[in-house]
Design a protein around this motif. Structure first.
Motif, PDB file in Angstrom:
ATOM      1  N   UNK A  66     -51.674 -26.374  34.800  1.00 34.83           N
ATOM      2  CA  UNK A  66     -52.023 -27.346  33.758  1.00 34.83           C
ATOM      3  C   UNK A  66     -52.243 -28.722  34.389  1.00 34.83           C
ATOM      4  N   UNK A  67     -51.305 -29.126  35.213  1.00 33.78           N
ATOM      5  CA  UNK A  67     -51.379 -30.450  35.855  1.00 33.78           C
ATOM      6  C   UNK A  67     -52.615 -30.567  36.742  1.00 33.78           C
ATOM      7  N   UNK A  68     -52.854 -29.548  37.552  1.00 32.61           N
ATOM      8  CA  UNK A  68     -53.987 -29.584  38.467  1.00 32.61           C
ATOM      9  C   UNK A  68     -55.316 -29.753  37.731  1.00 32.61           C
ATOM     10  N   UNK A  69     -55.570 -28.890  36.753  1.00 31.44           N
ATOM     11  CA  UNK A  69     -56.890 -28.891  36.121  1.00 31.44           C
ATOM     12  C   UNK A  69     -57.102 -30.059  35.174  1.00 31.44           C
ATOM     13  N   UNK A  70     -56.101 -30.410  34.387  1.00 28.85           N
ATOM     14  CA  UNK A  70     -56.312 -31.464  33.397  1.00 28.85           C
ATOM     15  C   UNK A  70     -56.061 -32.855  33.966  1.00 28.85           C
ATOM     16  N   UNK A  71     -54.968 -33.037  34.680  1.00 25.61           N
ATOM     17  CA  UNK A  71     -54.677 -34.358  35.231  1.00 25.61           C
ATOM     18  C   UNK A  71     -55.447 -34.595  36.531  1.00 25.61           C
ATOM     19  N   UNK A  72     -55.488 -33.573  37.380  1.00 23.88           N
ATOM     20  CA  UNK A  72     -56.123 -33.723  38.677  1.00 23.88           C
ATOM     21  C   UNK A  72     -57.642 -33.667  38.632  1.00 23.88           C
ATOM     22  N   UNK A  73     -58.178 -32.571  38.150  1.00 27.18           N
ATOM     23  CA  UNK A  73     -59.635 -32.395  38.167  1.00 27.18           C
ATOM     24  C   UNK A  73     -60.300 -33.184  37.043  1.00 27.18           C
ATOM     25  N   UNK A  74     -59.849 -33.020  35.805  1.00 30.99           N
ATOM     26  CA  UNK A  74     -60.505 -33.697  34.679  1.00 30.99           C
ATOM     27  C   UNK A  74     -60.331 -35.216  34.763  1.00 30.99           C
ATOM     28  N   UNK A  78     -54.397 -38.140  41.596  1.00 33.18           N
ATOM     29  CA  UNK A  78     -54.061 -37.589  42.914  1.00 33.18           C
ATOM     30  C   UNK A  78     -52.565 -37.283  42.960  1.00 33.18           C
ATOM     31  N   UNK A  79     -52.207 -36.162  43.579  1.00 33.09           N
ATOM     32  CA  UNK A  79     -50.815 -35.758  43.722  1.00 33.09           C
ATOM     33  C   UNK A  79     -50.563 -35.352  45.161  1.00 33.09           C
ATOM     34  N   UNK A  80     -49.542 -35.898  45.772  1.00 32.62           N
ATOM     35  CA  UNK A  80     -49.194 -35.528  47.148  1.00 32.62           C
ATOM     36  C   UNK A  80     -48.526 -34.154  47.177  1.00 32.62           C
ATOM     37  N   UNK A  81     -47.731 -33.888  46.157  1.00 32.29           N
ATOM     38  CA  UNK A  81     -47.082 -32.580  46.010  1.00 32.29           C
ATOM     39  C   UNK A  81     -47.102 -32.207  44.542  1.00 32.29           C
ATOM     40  N   UNK A  82     -46.717 -30.982  44.278  1.00 30.23           N
ATOM     41  CA  UNK A  82     -46.606 -30.532  42.907  1.00 30.23           C
ATOM     42  C   UNK A  82     -45.185 -30.712  42.398  1.00 30.23           C
ATOM     43  N   UNK A  83     -44.950 -30.199  41.248  1.00 24.55           N
ATOM     44  CA  UNK A  83     -43.583 -30.201  40.715  1.00 24.55           C
ATOM     45  C   UNK A  83     -42.687 -29.309  41.572  1.00 24.55           C
ATOM     46  N   UNK A  84     -43.256 -28.193  42.051  1.00 26.33           N
ATOM     47  CA  UNK A  84     -42.449 -27.176  42.718  1.00 26.33           C
ATOM     48  C   UNK A  84     -42.960 -26.809  44.112  1.00 26.33           C
ATOM     49  N   UNK A  85     -44.119 -27.240  44.475  1.00 29.54           N
ATOM     50  CA  UNK A  85     -44.702 -26.868  45.764  1.00 29.54           C
ATOM     51  C   UNK A  85     -44.917 -28.096  46.637  1.00 29.54           C
ATOM     52  N   UNK A  86     -45.010 -27.831  47.901  1.00 29.63           N
ATOM     53  CA  UNK A  86     -45.423 -28.839  48.874  1.00 29.63           C
ATOM     54  C   UNK A  86     -46.458 -28.167  49.768  1.00 29.63           C
ATOM     55  N   UNK A 123     -62.704 -35.390  23.896  1.00 23.54           N
ATOM     56  CA  UNK A 123     -63.664 -35.270  24.990  1.00 23.54           C
ATOM     57  C   UNK A 123     -64.723 -34.214  24.646  1.00 23.54           C
ATOM     58  N   UNK A 124     -65.989 -34.519  24.846  1.00 24.48           N
ATOM     59  CA  UNK A 124     -67.021 -33.488  24.683  1.00 24.48           C
ATOM     60  C   UNK A 124     -66.845 -32.397  25.744  1.00 24.48           C
ATOM     61  N   UNK A 125     -67.214 -31.181  25.423  1.00 26.98           N
ATOM     62  CA  UNK A 125     -67.067 -30.073  26.357  1.00 26.98           C
ATOM     63  C   UNK A 125     -67.883 -30.269  27.629  1.00 26.98           C
ATOM     64  N   UNK A 126     -68.944 -31.050  27.558  1.00 29.33           N
ATOM     65  CA  UNK A 126     -69.779 -31.311  28.735  1.00 29.33           C
ATOM     66  C   UNK A 126     -69.229 -32.432  29.616  1.00 29.33           C
ATOM     67  N   UNK A 127     -68.067 -32.976  29.270  1.00 26.74           N
ATOM     68  CA  UNK A 127     -67.448 -34.014  30.096  1.00 26.74           C
ATOM     69  C   UNK A 127     -67.224 -33.454  31.496  1.00 26.74           C
ATOM     70  N   UNK A 128     -67.677 -34.189  32.483  1.00 30.49           N
ATOM     71  CA  UNK A 128     -67.516 -33.775  33.878  1.00 30.49           C
ATOM     72  C   UNK A 128     -66.226 -34.380  34.411  1.00 30.49           C
ATOM     73  N   UNK A 129     -65.437 -33.540  35.071  1.00 30.74           N
ATOM     74  CA  UNK A 129     -64.197 -34.003  35.666  1.00 30.74           C
ATOM     75  C   UNK A 129     -64.444 -35.074  36.715  1.00 30.74           C
ATOM     76  N   UNK A 130     -63.470 -35.921  36.887  1.00 30.70           N
ATOM     77  CA  UNK A 130     -63.594 -37.029  37.838  1.00 30.70           C
ATOM     78  C   UNK A 130     -63.462 -36.564  39.288  1.00 30.70           C
TER      79      UNK A 130
END
Length: 171
Positions: A66-74, A78-86, A123-130
């Protein structure tokens, strides 16, 4: 997990955005239902060696997704690590559930779902991720379809894990 998870069937007729978000919410609720009523130890139970797959691991993994696709890609965060991974431990979401704080992990997953819902709202469905993925632009439509696929696949795993834990089967 003692609360009952409401699971609403997606509408049979709706515009595309409502259809996609309804299906995603349906699959999110399905994973929650698969975990409902189990103890922390049952949520940590592994499938079949050498796999580290567990229901808690799936919840932790989906928080990361969830974090990667919505916060990161959309949204381009930027995240140096995840909640549970490095970088040194890329499978920490699945591998480190034995002493994990189950309530905190479920709260993290729910918080990521809420953040994703805020990111999508209006957000429109055609919104391009940042942030591009493999040098290609990614639209919100693609992200939603991918997330439905991701949950559907892992909900199949959750079905088998739940049956292993207590024999429970169902949708």
């Amino acid at each position: 997990m003692t609360e009952l998870t409401p699971r609403v069937d997606p509408p049979m007729a709706a515009d595309e955005a409502a259809m996609l978000t309804s299906w995603l919410d349906y699959h999110r609720s399905t994973l929650a239902l698969k975990c409902e009523g189990l103890t922390d130890d049952q949520l940590r139970l592994r499938s079949v060696p050498p796999s580290t797959l567990s229901l808690l691991g799936l919840v932790r993994h989906m928080a990361e997704v969830e974090r990667h696709w919505f916060q990161g890609v959309l949204l381009g965060e930027e995240f140096a690590t995840g909640h549970y991974w490095t970088e040194a431990d890329p499978d920490g979401d699945f591998d480190h559930v034995d002493t994990a704080d189950v309530a905190a992990d479920f709260a993290t997953w729910r918080a990521e779902i809420e953040a994703a819902s805020r990111a999508v709202a209006g957000q429109p469905l055609d919104t391009v991720g940042k942030r591009a993925r493999q040098d290609q632009e990614v639209t919100l439509r693609w992200i939603l379809v991918h997330m439905i696929e991701e949950y559907a696949r892992h909900n199949g795993h959750a079905d088998l894990l739940r049956e292993l834990v207590d024999g429970s089967t169902g949708e």
